[in-house]
Design a protein around this motif. Structure first.
Motif, PDB file in Angstrom:
ATOM      1  N   ALA A 209      -2.323  -2.229 -10.061  1.00 42.93           N
ATOM      2  CA  ALA A 209      -2.503  -1.241  -8.995  1.00 42.93           C
ATOM      3  C   ALA A 209      -3.912  -0.683  -9.063  1.00 42.93           C
ATOM      4  O   ALA A 209      -4.497  -0.578 -10.142  1.00 42.93           O
ATOM      5  N   VAL A 210      -4.431  -0.348  -7.893  1.00 40.20           N
ATOM      6  CA  VAL A 210      -5.745   0.281  -7.799  1.00 40.20           C
ATOM      7  C   VAL A 210      -5.615   1.445  -6.840  1.00 40.20           C
ATOM      8  O   VAL A 210      -5.087   1.303  -5.733  1.00 40.20           O
ATOM      9  N   THR A 211      -6.102   2.597  -7.270  1.00 44.20           N
ATOM     10  CA  THR A 211      -6.104   3.790  -6.427  1.00 44.20           C
ATOM     11  C   THR A 211      -7.436   3.879  -5.703  1.00 44.20           C
ATOM     12  O   THR A 211      -8.501   3.782  -6.333  1.00 44.20           O
TER      13      THR A 211
ATOM     14  N   ASP B 277      -2.095   6.217  -1.678  1.00 41.57           N
ATOM     15  CA  ASP B 277      -3.506   5.821  -1.708  1.00 41.57           C
ATOM     16  C   ASP B 277      -3.747   4.693  -2.702  1.00 41.57           C
ATOM     17  O   ASP B 277      -4.829   4.541  -3.228  1.00 41.57           O
ATOM     18  N   ARG B 278      -2.699   3.895  -2.953  1.00 39.58           N
ATOM     19  CA  ARG B 278      -2.783   2.832  -3.961  1.00 39.58           C
ATOM     20  C   ARG B 278      -2.419   1.468  -3.389  1.00 39.58           C
ATOM     21  O   ARG B 278      -1.478   1.351  -2.610  1.00 39.58           O
TER      22      ARG B 278
ATOM     23  N   GLU C 241      -0.778  -1.847  -4.597  1.00 44.65           N
ATOM     24  CA  GLU C 241       0.072  -2.291  -5.701  1.00 44.65           C
ATOM     25  C   GLU C 241       0.400  -3.768  -5.528  1.00 44.65           C
ATOM     26  O   GLU C 241       0.714  -4.214  -4.423  1.00 44.65           O
TER      27      GLU C 241
ATOM     28  N   TYR D 163       0.874  -1.165   0.000  1.00 42.76           N
ATOM     29  CA  TYR D 163       0.000   0.000   0.000  1.00 42.76           C
ATOM     30  C   TYR D 163       0.917   1.222   0.000  1.00 42.76           C
ATOM     31  O   TYR D 163       1.686   1.425   0.934  1.00 42.76           O
TER      32      TYR D 163
END
Length: 153
Positions: free
Chosen positions: A91-93, A61-62, A64, A58
């Protein structure tokens, strides 16, 4: 003459397979972001991965993910088309207003080839800023999930 044709054909298949693998490695892992009242859940496709293949972090704010998987060798078989990428990333924000407890995050590798990363929500006034946090070792969570599934059965 037939040997040359087979050699050329093998070279073409090998190069096409490697190109397909590179394309796969350059595309991010597909992922879904879900939200409940208590947590965020990020579900990544992690085909062919084992817990030891995964890195989950983390950062800001992502969420990964890096997946370094290995190709198994099969006795009496020769590789003709190496088409699967071995190093995959995703990755997700999280939303701008998301406040999470990254230290309490868990990562669970499921038998269906998905990786579930759960980040509990934190109160905005209780949370300390976290620049980088590594989620719990996925191998431990995978073992825990497997034990829980065995207990349910």
């Amino acid at each position: 003459m037939m040997g040359i044709a087979e050699s050329i054909g093998s070279a073409i298949f090998e190069n096409l397979g490697r190109a397909a693998g590179r394309v796969q490695e350059n595309k991010p892992l597909p992922a879904d972001l879900l939200e409940s009242d208590d947590a965020y859940l990020v579900v990544f496709d992690a085909p062919g991965a084992t817990a030891s293949d995964l890195q989950v972090r983390y950062v800001d704010d992502r969420v990964e993910v890096r997946l370094d998987r290995f190709r198994e060798f099969y006795d009496d078989y020769e590789m003709t088309y190496p088409g699967r990428g071995l190093a995959l990333d995703g990755a997700v924000t999280l939303p701008d207003d998301a406040v999470v407890d990254a230290a309490a995050a868990t990562a669970t590798l499921r038998d269906d080839g998905t990786l579930h990363v759960e980040l509990p929500k934190a109160d905005a006034h209780d949370a300390e800023p976290v620049e980088e946090q590594t989620a719990h070792d996925a191998s431990e969570d995978a073992d825990t999930a497997a034990d829980a599934e065995d207990d349910e059965a």
